[in-house]
Every structure is written in structure tokens, then in C-alpha cells.
Design an enzyme around this catalytic site. Structure first.
Site, PDB file in Angstrom:
ATOM      1  N   HIS A   1      -6.650  -4.369  -1.364  1.00 27.28           N
ATOM      2  CA  HIS A   1      -5.890  -5.615  -1.366  1.00 27.28           C
ATOM      3  C   HIS A   1      -6.134  -6.411  -2.647  1.00 27.28           C
ATOM      4  O   HIS A   1      -5.980  -7.627  -2.661  1.00 27.28           O
ATOM      5  CB  HIS A   1      -6.265  -6.473  -0.157  1.00 27.28           C
ATOM      6  CG  HIS A   1      -5.949  -5.846   1.154  1.00 27.28           C
ATOM      7  ND1 HIS A   1      -6.842  -5.030   1.805  1.00 27.28           N
ATOM      8  CD2 HIS A   1      -4.832  -5.899   1.916  1.00 27.28           C
ATOM      9  CE1 HIS A   1      -6.288  -4.615   2.934  1.00 27.28           C
ATOM     10  NE2 HIS A   1      -5.070  -5.111   3.017  1.00 27.28           N
TER      11      HIS A   1
ATOM     12  N   HIS B   1       0.825  -1.206   0.000  1.00 29.08           N
ATOM     13  CA  HIS B   1       0.000   0.000   0.000  1.00 29.08           C
ATOM     14  C   HIS B   1       0.863   1.261   0.000  1.00 29.08           C
ATOM     15  O   HIS B   1       0.369   2.344   0.314  1.00 29.08           O
ATOM     16  CB  HIS B   1      -0.903   0.024   1.234  1.00 29.08           C
ATOM     17  CG  HIS B   1      -1.734  -1.200   1.406  1.00 29.08           C
ATOM     18  ND1 HIS B   1      -2.575  -1.668   0.422  1.00 29.08           N
ATOM     19  CD2 HIS B   1      -1.839  -2.076   2.446  1.00 29.08           C
ATOM     20  CE1 HIS B   1      -3.177  -2.770   0.852  1.00 29.08           C
ATOM     21  NE2 HIS B   1      -2.750  -3.039   2.066  1.00 29.08           N
TER      22      HIS B   1
END
Length: 329
Positions: A215, A56
Site C-alpha cells: 500500500h 494491486h
């Protein structure tokens, strides 16, 4: 799928080593424990600790520094850090005023941060970030996910902690921030996890996914690709439906890229979102645009809206000096 890596199993550790090399003035990386901490700790201030799976970037490691996080624990790609990692990070930055954990609402993160908290014997509290509006409250057993709004929570709490706010006061602020911060994302492509080398899902050229997570998950709805103005109106409408009534009418807007969308498109989306937000009766007075809470190489973006008051606006404007976010220093 081509990647600039050595071995997939080494990507997280070697990336953190590179981060430490390029920002050695502000960061220290603990390789064995897999966490990043501030090089210079603020003695007697509440420590702010966060973390989650890697992939991320720059969240979370890129937000360690003055005016933001004191430490960040990094798991493998899209995998929560272990309780031992989290405990090691807490112990490394605790200076006597207690620790506040900022946790994204995912099962693994919540479980492991809770376990770590039980293993510590000093003052410690947790803020759970639940800004994603794409899943109804009763549509997921653990509630709304924590996504790009995590950056805003970490920045504003980090500024308050830097000013010497005590733990209980930070908790009250954090809970208010979570209630006033909501997000929704759209994906134009999937992402590719280095170890798999294939996309997590497939989209046709004329399709997009609404309500994606960070994700590589599928969205809540697959629809035909539309133009930026229409996408912005849809995202803003969904976000505003989940926000309380604004007393000031002022708002902070985060246009967050998922990793593969160029800035020219994100800036264009900022224009479209600005129009939609103003049409809804809010005044966007602060903006942040860029790739900040990513999903590896996914194309697309999310829109986050935080309702502002004078106190929160001042904390957003307060100096910050991290590898990925800095102003006023």
C-alpha cells in the site's frame, strides 16, 4: 506525475468497466455494487470470494474466473471494500454449497469482511492470509500482513473448490496453505496514488526499502542498494526462517513485481532466488514470475515461497482461466 486517467475519483470504476469490456467472456462487473463475478457460476460448488483496495492489479479482480475466484470486491485505491459491497458479491455467487472468504490481514479488510459475514445467513467461513515475514509476530497488533501469497492461496483453494471440495475441507486446506506460504518484499521506489500525484515516500538513488507492504508503506529497514544476488539471498533467508520444515523439499516460488519493474529484471531475480533457495536445500519445482500483486507504480519485487506436497502441487497445476492467470484450459 503523469497518469492515463480521466478523473482520480473515477479511476476504479472506469478501470473495472474496461476489464469487463476486454474479458466479457468470463467476467461480469456490477458497477453500482463495485464487484466482479464469474459470468458462469459453478452450481453446487463452494463460492470463493475475496477483495480489497484497488491498486494491486491484477489482484483481485484479475483472478476471477474458472478455477480461482467466483467474485472480487474492489474498494477505492488502497481502501477496503465496504461490508455492503462484500455482502452483494457473496449473494451474487452463492449457489447452495456455502462461501469461503479469502481475506488479507489488514485492519480494514478484516473488519469489513467480518461485518459482511455477520450480515449473511448462509454457510460461510474465512481464511486470513498472513504471509508477510517482514514484521515480527509481536511487532504489529493484528499480526503479519497478507501480501503476494494471497494469489497462491486463491489459486489453490479455487482449484479445490472447482473440484467440488466441501467448505470444511477447504478451510483445512486454506489454513495449511497459509502456514506453508511466506513472503517478503523490497522496494526501489515508492508509488504514486493518483489523487495525490506525489510519491508516498522518497528514496535516494543508492537506497532501497526492505520489508515493504503493498500500500505504499515504508519498509522495515532502509539500506544501501545492493545487487540482485545479494537481495535474493536476504529475502530468501528471511522467508525460510518463518517456514516450517519441508517434508518433501519441493517449493513453489513466486517472484512478484510491484508494478514498475520490467520482466527482464524479474526474470533475473528468478535466477538469483533459484540459486538461493537451492543453496538452502529446497527444490524449486514450480515458478510464477510477473506483476501480479502490485502497489500501483512501485518498483521492486517480493519473493514468496510455498512448501509443496503432492496434493498442493496438483491443485496448483489444475486448470485456471482468469483475465490474469490461465493455463490448462
Amino acid at each position: 506525475m503523469k497518469k492515463l486517467i480521466n478523473r482520480p475519483e473515477d479511476i476504479v470504476a472506469e478501470s473495472l468497466e474496461g476489464l469487463a469490456i476486454s474479458h466479457s467472456d468470463i467476467l461480469v462487473v456490477q458497477p453500482g455494487a463495485r464487484f466482479v463475478r464469474r459470468r458462469t457460476l459453478g452450481r453446487g460448488k463452494v463460492a470463493l470470494v475475496s477483495g480489497g483496495g484497488s491498486g494491486h492489479d491484477p489482484l483481485h479482480a484479475g483472478f476471477v474466473g474458472k478455477g480461482m475466484l467466483d467474485a472480487a470486491c474492489m474498494g477505492e485505491i488502497f481502501t477496503s471494500p465496504t461490508p455492503d459491497q462484500i455482502v452483494a458479491a457473496i449473494n451474487a455467487v452463492e449457489t447452495g454449497a456455502g462461501t469461503l472468504l479469502v481475506v488479507k490481514n489488514y485492519d480494514g479488510d478484516v473488519m469489513n469482511f467480518d461485518m459482511a459475514a455477520e450480515m449473511c445467513d448462509h454457510a460461510l467461513r474465512s481464511i486470513l492470509v498472513t504471509d508477510d515475514v517482514s514484521i515480527p509476530i509481536d511487532g504489529r497488533s493484528t499480526g503479519a500482513r497478507g501480501v503476494a501469497g494471497t494469489l497462491i492461496v486463491e489459486k489453490i483453494l479455487g482449484a479445490a473448490a472447482e473440484m467440488g471440495w466441501p467448505l470444511d475441507r477447504l478451510m483445512i486446506l486454506g489454513e495449511r496453505l497459509v502456514a506453508q506460504t511466506k513472503s517478503m518484499g523490497v522496494a526501489l521506489t515508492s508509488c504514486t496514488v493518483p489523487a495525490n500525484r506525489t510519491p508516498t515516500f522518497e528514496l535516494n538513488d543508492d537506497e532501497m526499502e526492505l520489508g515493504v507492504g503493498i500500500h505504499g508503506e515504508r519498509g522495515q529497514t532502509r539500506v544501501k542498494l545492493d545487487n540482485a544476488d545479494a537481495i535474493a539471498r536476504h529475502l530468501v533467508s528471511k522467508v525460510l526462517q518463518c517456514l516450517p520444515v519441508s517434508e518433501s523439499g519441493d517449493a513453489l516460488i513466486l517472484i512478484n513485481g510491484f508494478g514498475a519493474t520490467p520482466l527482464i529484471e524479474l526474470n533475473l531475480m528468478a535466477r538469483s532466488v533459484d540459486q538461493a533457495v537451492r543453496h538452502a536445500g529446497l527444490r524449486p519445482v514450480r515458478y510464477l514470475v510477473g506483476n501480479y500483486v502490485t502497489a500501483l507504480d512501485m518498483a521492486g519485487c517480493s519473493v514468496t515461497i510455498t512448501l509443496l506436497d503432492a496434493e498442493i502441487e496438483a491443485l496448483w497445476d489444475a486448470p485456471v482461466h482468469t483475465s490474469a492467470l490461465r493455463w490448462g484450459c
